[in-house]
Enzyme design. Structure first.
Site, short mmCIF file in Angstrom:
data_model
loop_
_atom_site.label_atom_id
_atom_site.label_comp_id
_atom_site.label_asym_id
_atom_site.label_seq_id
_atom_site.Cartn_x
_atom_site.Cartn_y
_atom_site.Cartn_z
N HIS A 19 1.24 -1.53 0.20
CA HIS A 19 -0.13 0.66 0.35
C HIS A 19 1.21 0.92 -0.43
O HIS A 19 0.30 2.13 -0.79
CB HIS A 19 -0.70 0.03 1.37
CG HIS A 19 -1.73 -0.66 1.19
ND1 HIS A 19 -1.87 -2.11 2.55
CD2 HIS A 19 -2.29 -1.69 0.31
CE1 HIS A 19 -3.07 -2.75 1.87
NE2 HIS A 19 -3.31 -2.23 0.97
N LYS A 43 -16.92 -7.36 6.59
CA LYS A 43 -15.64 -8.08 6.90
C LYS A 43 -15.66 -7.97 8.84
O LYS A 43 -15.40 -6.59 9.23
CB LYS A 43 -14.14 -7.95 6.90
CG LYS A 43 -14.10 -7.83 5.37
CD LYS A 43 -12.40 -7.34 4.21
CE LYS A 43 -12.86 -6.73 2.58
NZ LYS A 43 -11.53 -6.65 2.82
N ARG A 92 -1.65 -5.16 -8.08
CA ARG A 92 -0.19 -6.75 -7.94
C ARG A 92 -0.18 -7.97 -9.52
O ARG A 92 1.27 -8.24 -9.27
CB ARG A 92 -0.97 -7.51 -7.00
CG ARG A 92 -0.85 -6.44 -5.60
CD ARG A 92 -1.97 -7.62 -4.05
NE ARG A 92 -2.77 -7.51 -4.32
CZ ARG A 92 -4.13 -7.58 -3.27
NH1 ARG A 92 -3.46 -7.77 -2.07
NH2 ARG A 92 -5.23 -7.12 -3.50
N SER A 130 -3.02 -7.93 2.56
CA SER A 130 -2.86 -7.21 4.48
C SER A 130 -3.88 -8.74 5.27
O SER A 130 -3.00 -9.20 5.91
CB SER A 130 -4.82 -6.73 4.77
OG SER A 130 -4.11 -5.21 3.97
P1 ADP Z 1 -5.15 -5.71 0.29
O1 ADP Z 1 -6.42 -6.45 -0.85
O2 ADP Z 1 -3.84 -5.68 1.08
O3 ADP Z 1 -6.28 -5.97 2.20
P2 ADP Z 1 -7.28 -3.51 0.67
O4 ADP Z 1 -8.02 -4.31 0.24
O5 ADP Z 1 -6.39 -2.44 1.36
O6 ADP Z 1 -6.09 -4.30 0.61
O7 ADP Z 1 -6.25 -2.88 -1.10
C1 ADP Z 1 -6.37 -1.52 -1.54
C2 ADP Z 1 -5.92 -1.24 -2.94
O8 ADP Z 1 -4.53 -1.91 -2.17
C3 ADP Z 1 -6.34 -1.99 -4.02
O9 ADP Z 1 -6.75 -1.46 -5.15
C4 ADP Z 1 -5.64 -3.71 -3.51
O10 ADP Z 1 -5.58 -4.23 -5.08
C5 ADP Z 1 -4.17 -2.51 -3.86
N1 ADP Z 1 -3.06 -3.29 -2.99
C6 ADP Z 1 -2.75 -4.65 -1.62
N2 ADP Z 1 -2.13 -4.68 -1.77
C7 ADP Z 1 -1.12 -4.43 -2.56
C8 ADP Z 1 0.17 -4.84 -3.16
N3 ADP Z 1 0.77 -5.48 -2.24
N4 ADP Z 1 0.69 -3.63 -3.96
C9 ADP Z 1 -0.04 -2.92 -4.62
N5 ADP Z 1 -1.41 -2.94 -4.21
C10 ADP Z 1 -2.02 -3.25 -3.64
#
Ligand code: ADP
Length: 162
Positions: A19, A43, A92, A130
């Site tokens: 992130h 969630k 990703r 996460s």
């Molecule tokens: P996670 O998938 O880690 O639970 P979130 O739901 O908070 O994270 O995702 C928020 C944004 O961050 C989404 O667009 C998700 O694709 C992106 N994201 C999550 N992890 C990564 C990563 N390792 N690299 C790039 N973008 C990411």
């Protein structure tokens, strides 16, 4: 000239280095980056919304162009309040594509002025989520270098307490 605001929405439960990498890539593109933490009722979170906002603010304290807020309801409604038109999402891998594509099209259907842009992280963070960080942490994994130090400390405290 109008301020270009990029909105990066997510659960951030907790924020990890993937992130942070995306947020840092946003900074030179936009005048202001709003990291928008979603109140997600479906969630069971590890950290409360207040804790997630606090951790993000802590981690991004040295990025003056970044603001961390929480929101609930439709992202496009929240963006209208902000006067923002650009959503930033991280991609990703191909596996992210389908749901991100659907969400981008839905948001554009809900507000035709809204565009979604996708950024890719450093390869070394491309497998991070996460959910996975929480899973392996609970099994005793060392997350050094994968989540910011302050977040790791909070995860340790949370595990001792629970
Ligand atoms: P996670 O998938 O880690 O639970 P979130 O739901 O908070 O994270 O995702 C928020 C944004 O961050 C989404 O667009 C998700 O694709 C992106 N994201 C999550 N992890 C990564 C990563 N390792 N690299 C790039 N973008 C990411």
């Amino acid at each position: 000239m109008p301020t270009r605001i990029g909105v990066y929405p997510g659960s951030f439960d907790p924020v990890h280095n993937g992130h942070v990498d995306i947020i840092e890539r946003c900074c030179p593109i936009f005048d202001e980056v709003v990291v928008a933490v979603l109140h997600n009722t479906s969630k069971e979170p590890l950290f409360s919304i207040e804790e997630r906002v606090e951790m993000l603010r802590d981690v991004l304290a040295d990025n003056p162009g970044c603001r961390v807020e929480s929101f609930s309801g439709l992202l496009v409604d929240y963006m209208r309040q902000l006067g923002a038109r650009t959503i930033v999402r991280g991609l990703r891998a191909v596996s992210d594509f389908e749901s991100e594509f659907q969400m981008a099209l839905m948001n554009r259907r809900l507000d035709s002025r809204v565009e979604t842009v996708f950024l890719t992280p450093k390869e070394e963070y491309s497998y991070l989520s996460s959910r996975l960080t929480k899973e392996v942490f609970l099994l005793g994994a060392d997350l050094e270098g994968l989540v910011p130090g302050a977040v790791l400390e909070r995860m340790r405290q949370r595990m001792v307490r629970d």
